[in-house]
Design an enzyme around this catalytic site. Structure first.
Site, PDB file in Angstrom:
ATOM      1  CG  ASP A  40      -2.052  -1.260   1.253  1.00 27.59           C
ATOM      2  OD1 ASP A  40      -1.862  -1.794   0.193  1.00 27.59           O
ATOM      3  OD2 ASP A  40      -2.718  -1.068   2.163  1.00 27.59           O
ATOM      4  CG  ASP A  44      -0.636   5.022  -0.068  1.00 28.58           C
ATOM      5  OD1 ASP A  44      -1.714   4.788  -0.951  1.00 28.58           O
ATOM      6  OD2 ASP A  44      -0.743   4.740   1.154  1.00 28.58           O
ATOM      7  CD  GLU A 181     -28.594  -3.632 -11.062  1.00 30.27           C
ATOM      8  OE1 GLU A 181     -29.083  -3.401 -12.042  1.00 30.27           O
ATOM      9  OE2 GLU A 181     -29.046  -3.104  -9.827  1.00 30.27           O
ATOM     10  CE1 TYR A 233     -27.681  -6.208 -16.044  1.00 31.02           C
ATOM     11  CE2 TYR A 233     -26.974  -6.489 -13.800  1.00 31.02           C
ATOM     12  CZ  TYR A 233     -27.750  -5.765 -14.891  1.00 31.02           C
ATOM     13  OH  TYR A 233     -28.548  -4.915 -14.501  1.00 31.02           O
ATOM     14  CE  LYS A 295     -29.451 -11.512 -17.204  1.00 31.80           C
ATOM     15  NZ  LYS A 295     -28.399 -10.607 -17.173  1.00 31.80           N
ATOM     16  CE  LYS A 319     -38.125  -8.114  -8.004  1.00 36.35           C
ATOM     17  NZ  LYS A 319     -39.135  -7.099  -7.507  1.00 36.35           N
ATOM     18  CB  CYS A 413     -31.305  11.095  30.519  1.00 31.40           C
ATOM     19  SG  CYS A 413     -30.256   9.749  30.637  1.00 31.40           S
ATOM     20  CB  CYS A 416     -28.132  10.666  34.586  1.00 30.45           C
ATOM     21  SG  CYS A 416     -28.269  11.721  33.148  1.00 30.45           S
ATOM     22  CB  CYS A 431     -28.184  12.068  27.773  1.00 27.48           C
ATOM     23  SG  CYS A 431     -27.457  12.276  29.537  1.00 27.48           S
TER      24      CYS A 431
HETATM   25  S1  IVH Z   1     -30.642  -7.931 -16.834  1.00 26.57           S
HETATM   26  C1  IVH Z   1     -32.458  -6.428 -20.557  1.00 26.57           C
HETATM   27  N1  IVH Z   1     -29.214  -9.105 -14.731  1.00 26.57           N
HETATM   28  O1  IVH Z   1     -33.048  -5.677 -12.205  1.00 26.57           O
HETATM   29  C2  IVH Z   1     -31.928  -6.947 -19.215  1.00 26.57           C
HETATM   30  N2  IVH Z   1     -30.545  -7.164 -14.516  1.00 26.57           N
HETATM   31  O2  IVH Z   1     -35.945  -5.585 -12.512  1.00 26.57           O
HETATM   32  C3  IVH Z   1     -31.660  -6.054 -18.334  1.00 26.57           C
HETATM   33  N3  IVH Z   1     -30.618  -6.638 -12.029  1.00 26.57           N
HETATM   34  O3  IVH Z   1     -33.221  -2.970 -14.380  1.00 26.57           O
HETATM   35  C4  IVH Z   1     -31.590  -6.544 -16.871  1.00 26.57           C
HETATM   36  N4  IVH Z   1     -29.309  -8.093 -11.466  1.00 26.57           N
HETATM   37  O4  IVH Z   1     -31.101  -3.202 -12.775  1.00 26.57           O
HETATM   38  C5  IVH Z   1     -30.129  -8.206 -15.302  1.00 26.57           C
HETATM   39  N5  IVH Z   1     -28.023 -10.100 -13.253  1.00 26.57           N
HETATM   40  C6  IVH Z   1     -28.834  -9.202 -13.395  1.00 26.57           C
HETATM   41  C7  IVH Z   1     -29.328  -8.246 -12.542  1.00 26.57           C
HETATM   42  C8  IVH Z   1     -30.374  -7.157 -12.971  1.00 26.57           C
HETATM   43  C9  IVH Z   1     -29.892  -6.888 -10.995  1.00 26.57           C
HETATM   44  C10 IVH Z   1     -31.801  -5.321 -12.006  1.00 26.57           C
HETATM   45  C11 IVH Z   1     -31.492  -4.528 -13.316  1.00 26.57           C
HETATM   46  C12 IVH Z   1     -33.005  -4.443 -13.947  1.00 26.57           C
HETATM   47  C13 IVH Z   1     -33.611  -4.738 -12.821  1.00 26.57           C
HETATM   48  C14 IVH Z   1     -35.095  -5.305 -13.335  1.00 26.57           C
END
Ligand code: IVH
Length: 674
Positions: A40, A44, A181, A233, A295, A319, A413, A416, A431
């Site tokens: 480090d 620096d 993200e 991603y 996907k 979800k 308090c 006290c 306090c």
């Molecule tokens: S793919 C067209 N992959 O979730 C595809 N999105 O609810 C675009 N997100 O807007 C998204 N992790 O911000 C993808 N592994 C991931 C993800 C991801 C988080 C978010 C992303 C998107 C939202 C949709």
């Protein structure tokens, strides 16, 4: 002024360019690969040299200079930018049936689908990074998908975002976008919120809003301190990649951080197994994930499937069910912190949520209690903010008992009886009595705790007994407690009394960081303690520092500087340090150099350790010049697996990285002299 290009000597220009390349390279080794090649201190030095060159010759500074990562000049507002291609959002699935329906739709539209890529859905803020000729030229938030906000200077401070790519694939066009993200790690979130709460400021509800708040700062220097990180991603255009898995590989090769837990699945059952696995394990990760993104793997099939309105037909977001539970509020009690901040805390019927039993939840401050209208006797909805902090969401109105009355903050308090004061601009009451027994107790608890002096056998109950008996009022008194005094307390016999006295005496010589943290100055936690220790080297140097000198320490702001200086001056601080020193307490000087037997080695800890706290284990690794890492890669030297290890263990096994248990770790530490 010497800013004109023509006045800069060629040698200076060359050296600046060389320093940029070196710093970018070593920054990546450290932050992305978790495998530094230089100490480090050396880093620096190089950094300092570039800062000096740039301030002497402003013309050599480039927007992608590593010096810009600490945050440039603040902005007045954000400019809007149009995304090259639209940033889509995802349709949701909440059950296995809905995932199956997605499979059927995809296969109807594309014929046979051989493979799906499963990824964790990171609960952060979507970002689009634009590169030209391998250099980061713009970063934008998603906004409405068509137009977002230009947050380039802020994103330059995020260490995992490459400013300059290390390789550029032949198939990449001159200009392309990378999407993903940005998030705040859970541990940072918890520490950051604790700091805000202590400072009397509004806390963030979850790491996502903390990340969003961090990215949407007008002052990039603030973003730089939030410890944000990224997982990318998507590559637009995909530059020769044929599948989503290849996209992720390519992104990794280019130098982006990619989440390690993706999985290529051939069947619905495999996808459901992945979902099930992460529904169980997600609490072990250091970032929040709110689901799984599935996907279609083939990019050609993705193209064929296209999109409906703003969501692709080739992907869906499963979800996780929200982890919310109901429980009753037994009481709302007042807790006085070590700096006098007073917080209402809900005492609850114990309940299991997000992997652990919760008995209490902070209600933050009186405004929050009023806003949520939480009353004693209420049944409330509870979750863990950021997967870590128990939080009352709201009362369940149908279940409110007749006669439940709005809660009112006491004026005095509870410990006290001095008046509680709410200062301008603060949401907490405090306090202000430094002799308040509750504050003393908290300061003592903090002093003795594992993150503080780590005094074995001196838990909260014993501290309460010592204070109640009048044997101890502050930390220095601990070192004068006698065996005879301990024998008068409940539960002590000759042997246990001697043992406790010895364990207190054993903690007189500790690393300076530990002592600074243990002293419990306002706004100073482990991180700031480490910065102060590194800078000042001794407790006397720190005690003698002026506000200006404190303010000059990298990472220490004016509020912290003022509080630290005031703490030493105000009598109780300086006096406490003197009395501790008189009792034999001393701190080991912090060494500037970082040479040692583990130099260049990255050690990753996972699971719970029995003998050491995390910060302690990390301190020991650093003491041997090793670097404690947070994620496992091929370059990780060793993974130390404690009890119920997380996914890092699986990752290490997958990559063939050496794994040892806590016993082995302690042995190797001892053998290396750490
Ligand atoms: S793919 C067209 N992959 O979730 C595809 N999105 O609810 C675009 N997100 O807007 C998204 N992790 O911000 C993808 N592994 C991931 C993800 C991801 C988080 C978010 C992303 C998107 C939202 C949709």
């Amino acid at each position: 002024m010497s800013s004109g290009q023509e006045t800069i000597p060629q040698a200076t220009r060359n050296r600046a360019a060389e320093l940029r390349v070196l710093l970018e390279h070593h920054g990546e080794r450290y932050h992305v690969l978790d495998d530094p090649e230089i100490s480090d201190a050396e880093y620096d030095r190089l950094f300092r040299e570039l800062v000096d060159l740039e301030s002497e010759f402003p013309g050599v500074q480039t927007p992608d200079s590593p010096t810009q990562r600490v945050g440039g000049a603040p902005l007045d507002s954000f400019t809007k930018v149009r995304h090259r291609t639209q940033m889509l959002s995802l349709g949701n699935a909440f059950s296995a049936d809905e995932v199956e329906a997605f499979f059927r739709r995809a296969e109807r539209g594309a014929g046979r689908v051989d493979a799906y890529v499963c990824e964790l859905k990171i609960d952060g803020l979507a970002l689009s990074l634009s590169y030209r000729n391998g250099a980061l030229v713009r970063a934008a938030t998603r906004g409405n998908g068509v137009e977002g906000e230009d947050v380039t200077s802020n994103v330059r401070t995020v260490r995992s975002v490459p400013m300059q790519l290390r390789t550029v694939s032949a198939k990449l066009p001159v200009e392309f976008d990378v999407r993903g993200e940005v998030y705040q790690p859970k541990r940072r979130f918890a520490a950051f919120n604790a700091q805000l709460e202590e400072a009397g400021k509004q806390t963030y509800a979850n790491p996502r809003s903390a990340a969003a708040g961090g990215v949407r700062q007008l002052d990039p220097a603030i973003t730089a301190k939030r410890g944000l990180s990224t997982f990318m991603y998507q590559l637009e255009p995909p530059a020769g990649a044929r599948t989503q898995a290849e996209v992720l590989d390519l992104l990794e090769t280019l130098g982006f951080t990619v989440n390690p837990h993706r999985h290529v699945a051939g069947s619905l059952d495999e996808v459901l197994a992945y979902i099930e696995h992460w529904a169980q394990r997600r609490h072990d990760l250091d970032y929040e994930t709110d689901g799984v993104v599935i996907k279609v793997a083939s990019l050609a099939l993705q193209e064929e499937l296209g999109k409906v309105s703003r969501s692709p037909r080739w992907a869906i977001a499963y979800k996780f069910p929200p982890e919310e539970v109901q429980t009753e509020v037994l009481d709302i009690a007042i807790q006085v912190g070590r700096t006098g901040a007073v917080t209402p805390v809900a005492h609850l019927t114990p309940v299991l949520v997000a992997g652990s039993t919760v008995r209490r939840a902070t209600l933050h401050n009186e405004d929050e209690v009023a806003r949520k209208d939480v009353r004693i006797g209420d049944t409330v909805l509870l979750h863990k903010a950021g997967d870590v902090i128990p939080e009352v969401i709201r009362p369940v109105m149908d279940k409110r008992p007749a006669g439940a009355v709005p809660w009112v903050m006491p004026e005095r308090c509870p410990a006290c009886d001095s008046g509680l004061v709410r200062e301008a601009g603060e949401v907490v009451r405090r306090c202000l009595n430094p002799l308040c027994p509750a504050q003393r107790r908290e300061r003592l608890r903090h002093f003795a705790s594992r993150a503080g002096m780590n005094i074995e056998g001196l838990g909260e109950a014993v501290i309460d007994q010592l204070v109640d008996a009048g044997f101890v009022a502050d930390a220095a008194d601990l070192y004068h407690v006698t065996v005879d005094q301990l024998l008068t307390l409940d539960g002590f016999a000759q042997r246990s009394a001697e043992k406790l006295q010895q364990s207190i005496a054993a903690r007189t010589s500790v690393p300076l960081t530990r002592l600074i943290n243990a002293l419990g100055m306002p706004h100073v936690g482990e991180h700031t303690a480490a910065l102060l220790a590194q800078h000042f080297g001794t407790i006397d140097a720190l005690a003698g520092a002026s506000v200006e000198e404190l303010n000059a320490v990298g990472g220490v702001g004016p509020v912290v500087a003022q509080n630290v200086a005031r703490w030493f001056e105000a009598g109780e601080g300086g006096e406490l340090v003197r009395r501790l020193q008189a009792a034999g307490v001393s701190a080991e000087r912090v060494q500037g150099s970082r040479d040692g037997p583990w130099r260049g080695q990255s050690w990753v800890l996972t699971g719970t350790l029995e003998q050491l706290t995390r910060p302690e284990a990390e301190e020991r690794i650093r003491g041997l010049a090793g670097s404690p890492g947070s994620s496992v890669s091929k370059r990780t030297h060793t993974v130390v697996a404690g009890g119920s290890p997380g996914s890092k263990l699986a990752r290490a096994e997958e990559l063939g990285v050496r794994v040892i248990d806590e016993r082995g770790f302690l042995d190797e530490l001892a053998a290396a002299g750490g």
